[in-house]
Design a protein around this motif. Structure first.
Motif, short mmCIF file in Angstrom:
data_model
loop_
_atom_site.label_atom_id
_atom_site.label_comp_id
_atom_site.label_asym_id
_atom_site.label_seq_id
_atom_site.Cartn_x
_atom_site.Cartn_y
_atom_site.Cartn_z
N ALA A 29 0.83 -1.21 0.00
CA ALA A 29 0.00 0.00 0.00
C ALA A 29 0.86 1.26 0.00
N PHE A 30 1.99 1.22 0.68
CA PHE A 30 2.91 2.36 0.71
C PHE A 30 3.46 2.64 -0.69
N PHE A 31 3.89 1.58 -1.38
CA PHE A 31 4.50 1.77 -2.70
C PHE A 31 3.46 2.06 -3.79
N ARG A 32 2.20 1.95 -3.47
CA ARG A 32 1.20 2.40 -4.42
C ARG A 32 1.12 3.92 -4.46
N VAL A 33 1.56 4.55 -3.39
CA VAL A 33 1.54 6.02 -3.30
C VAL A 33 2.93 6.61 -3.57
N VAL A 34 3.96 5.96 -3.04
CA VAL A 34 5.33 6.45 -3.16
C VAL A 34 6.07 5.63 -4.19
N SER A 35 6.79 6.30 -5.06
CA SER A 35 7.55 5.60 -6.09
C SER A 35 8.70 4.80 -5.47
N PHE A 36 8.84 3.56 -5.92
CA PHE A 36 9.94 2.74 -5.42
C PHE A 36 11.28 3.34 -5.82
N VAL A 37 11.33 3.96 -6.98
CA VAL A 37 12.57 4.60 -7.43
C VAL A 37 12.95 5.73 -6.48
N GLU A 38 11.96 6.54 -6.09
CA GLU A 38 12.24 7.60 -5.12
C GLU A 38 12.72 7.01 -3.79
N PHE A 39 12.12 5.92 -3.38
CA PHE A 39 12.45 5.29 -2.11
C PHE A 39 13.90 4.86 -2.05
N ILE A 40 14.44 4.35 -3.16
CA ILE A 40 15.80 3.81 -3.14
C ILE A 40 16.84 4.75 -3.73
N THR A 41 16.43 5.93 -4.17
CA THR A 41 17.41 6.86 -4.76
C THR A 41 17.49 8.19 -4.04
N GLU A 42 16.40 8.65 -3.44
CA GLU A 42 16.41 9.95 -2.76
C GLU A 42 17.26 9.88 -1.48
N THR A 43 17.82 11.01 -1.09
CA THR A 43 18.66 11.08 0.11
C THR A 43 18.04 11.97 1.19
N GLN A 44 16.72 12.16 1.12
CA GLN A 44 16.01 12.91 2.16
C GLN A 44 14.85 12.07 2.67
N TRP A 45 14.71 12.01 3.99
CA TRP A 45 13.65 11.23 4.61
C TRP A 45 12.89 12.13 5.59
N THR A 46 11.74 12.64 5.15
CA THR A 46 10.94 13.54 5.99
C THR A 46 9.45 13.20 5.87
N PRO A 47 9.04 11.97 6.11
CA PRO A 47 7.62 11.62 5.96
C PRO A 47 6.73 12.23 7.03
N LEU A 48 7.31 12.69 8.16
CA LEU A 48 6.52 13.27 9.23
C LEU A 48 6.53 14.80 9.18
N PHE A 49 7.19 15.38 8.16
CA PHE A 49 7.26 16.83 8.02
C PHE A 49 6.18 17.30 7.04
N SER A 50 6.04 18.62 6.95
CA SER A 50 5.05 19.17 6.00
C SER A 50 5.47 18.92 4.56
N ILE A 51 6.76 19.07 4.28
CA ILE A 51 7.29 18.72 2.96
C ILE A 51 7.82 17.30 3.05
N LYS A 52 7.13 16.37 2.43
CA LYS A 52 7.42 14.95 2.62
C LYS A 52 8.39 14.44 1.56
N LYS A 53 9.43 13.77 2.03
CA LYS A 53 10.40 13.09 1.19
C LYS A 53 10.54 11.65 1.69
N PHE A 54 10.72 10.73 0.75
CA PHE A 54 10.70 9.32 1.13
C PHE A 54 11.93 8.57 0.64
N GLY A 55 13.08 9.21 0.72
CA GLY A 55 14.32 8.51 0.38
C GLY A 55 14.86 7.77 1.60
#
Length: 283
Positions: A29-55
Motif C-alpha cells: 500500500a505504501f508503494f502504491r503512493v510512493v515511487s519505489f525509485v524515489e524510495f531507493i534513490t532519494e537522500t532525504q527522509w521527511t515523511p513526518l514533516f510538512s514537505i514529505k520526502k521518502f528517500g
C-alpha cells in the motif's frame, strides 16, 4: 510424536512467513503512493514533516555507520578473546572468563543506551568535537555489547578444530602463536565469519542504544560526530502512537521494517552460503 517433532522443526519457518505477510500488505500500500525509485534513490527522509520526502538512504546510512563502528570494536576484541580462551587460557581460567564475558550479552540494551549517552559521549567530547547525540558513541557501546557473540561463537568454532592439526603444526616447529593464528583460525574461518555476520545482524537490528544516544535526525551522512536516525529508531518514533493509523506516515513503518528485514535476511543468507562453501570437514 513424528508430527509433533515436525511442528517444532517448522515453527521457525511459519514465524518467518507470518512476519513477511504482516509486512507485505502495508508495504505494498505504501508503494502504491510512493515511487519505489524515489524510495531507493532519494537522500532525504521527511515523511513526518510538512514537505514529505521518502528517500530511505538517511536511515540506511545511519544504520550502516553505527553497525560498522560496532564491528570495528567487536571483531578485534572478540577474536582476540576467542583465541585466548581457545588456545592460551588455562581450563580453570576459561571456566570463569567465558561466562563472565557472556554476562555482557545479558545487560539490558536500555542500560547500554544510557551509558553511551551519559558516560561514553562526554568522555569522547574531551577529545573529539562532536554533538551530544552522535553515531560514534552508540556504535562503540554497541560493539562492546556484541563482543560476546563474536568471542563465544568463534571460541566454539576454534575449539572444534581437531587437536591433531595443532600437534602436527607443533611437530613442524610452529610456535603457539603461529598454531593459533595460522592453523586454528583458518581452520575455523567459516564459524568465525558466521559469528561476525550474526553479530552484524544483531547490531543492525539494535534499537534502544541508537534510539537513546544517536538522535532522531534523518540526515544522509557518514560523519560519526553528528546526530543521525537509524531504521530502528524511526520505527520506535512512529510506533509511539502519535501517527494516525492507516496514514501514509504510518505505512512508512512497514516500508522501513521490510527494508530492515531484507537487509538482515540477505546477511543471513550470505552467512549460510559462506559456512557451506568454506566449512572444513575432518575425520
Amino acid at each position: 510424536m513424528a508430527g509433533l517433532f515436525f511442528v517444532a522443526a517448522t515453527i521457525g519457518a511459519f514465524t518467518t512467513a507470518g512476519i513477511i505477510l504482516s509486512l507485505a500488505g502495508e508495504t505494498i500500500a505504501f508503494f502504491r503512493v510512493v515511487s519505489f525509485v524515489e524510495f531507493i534513490t532519494e537522500t532525504q527522509w521527511t515523511p513526518l514533516f510538512s514537505i514529505k520526502k521518502f528517500g530511505i538512504w538517511p536511515l540506511v546510512s545511519a544504520t550502516a555507520l553505527t553497525s560498522l563502528i560496532a564491528l570495528v570494536v567487536a571483531v578485534p576484541l572478540g577474536l582476540m578473546s576467542a583465541i585466548y580462551l581457545s588456545e592460551f587460557a588455562h581450563p580453570k581460567a576459561r571456566a570463569v572468563l567465558k561466562p563472565a564475558l557472556e554476562v555482557l550479552a545479558g545487560v539490558p540494551t536500555v542500560v547500554y543506551g544510557f551509558f553511551a549517552l551519559t558516560v561514553m559521549t562526554p568522555f569522547l567530547q574531551r577529545f573529539i568535537d562532536m554533538t551530544l547525540f552522535n553515531s560514534l558513541s552508540p556504535g562503540i557501546v554497541m560493539g562492546v555489547m556484541i563482543v560476546p557473540l563474536v568471542a563465544s561463537l568463534s571460541e566454539d568454532a576454534m575449539s572444534s578444530v581437531p587437536q591433531a592439526l595443532r600437534e602436527g603444526a607443533y611437530g613442524l616447529g610452529a610456535t603457539r602463536m603461529e598454531v593459533a593464528t595460522r592453523v586454528v583460525v583458518p581452520a575455523a574461518l567459516s564459524g568465525i565469519v558466521a559469528s561476525i555476520i550474526l553479530a552484524l545482524s544483531r547490531a543492525v537490528g539494535e534499537t534502544m542504544i541508537v534510539a537513546i544516544a544517536a538522535g532522531q535526525n534523518p540526515t544522509f551522512t557518514f560523519d560519526p560526530r553528528v546526530p543521525v536516525e537509524t531504521m530502528t529508531t524511526y520505527i520506535v518514533q512512529v510506533s509511539l502512537g502519535d501517527t494516525p493509523y492507516g496514514s501514509l506516515a504510518y505505512r512508512t513503518l512497514f516500508a522501513v521494517g521490510t527494508t530492515l528485514f531484507v537487509l538482515t535476511f540477505v546477511m543471513n543468507i550470505f552467512s549460510f552460503w559462506f559456512v557451506r562453501k568454506f566449512r572444513e570437514v575432518y575425520d
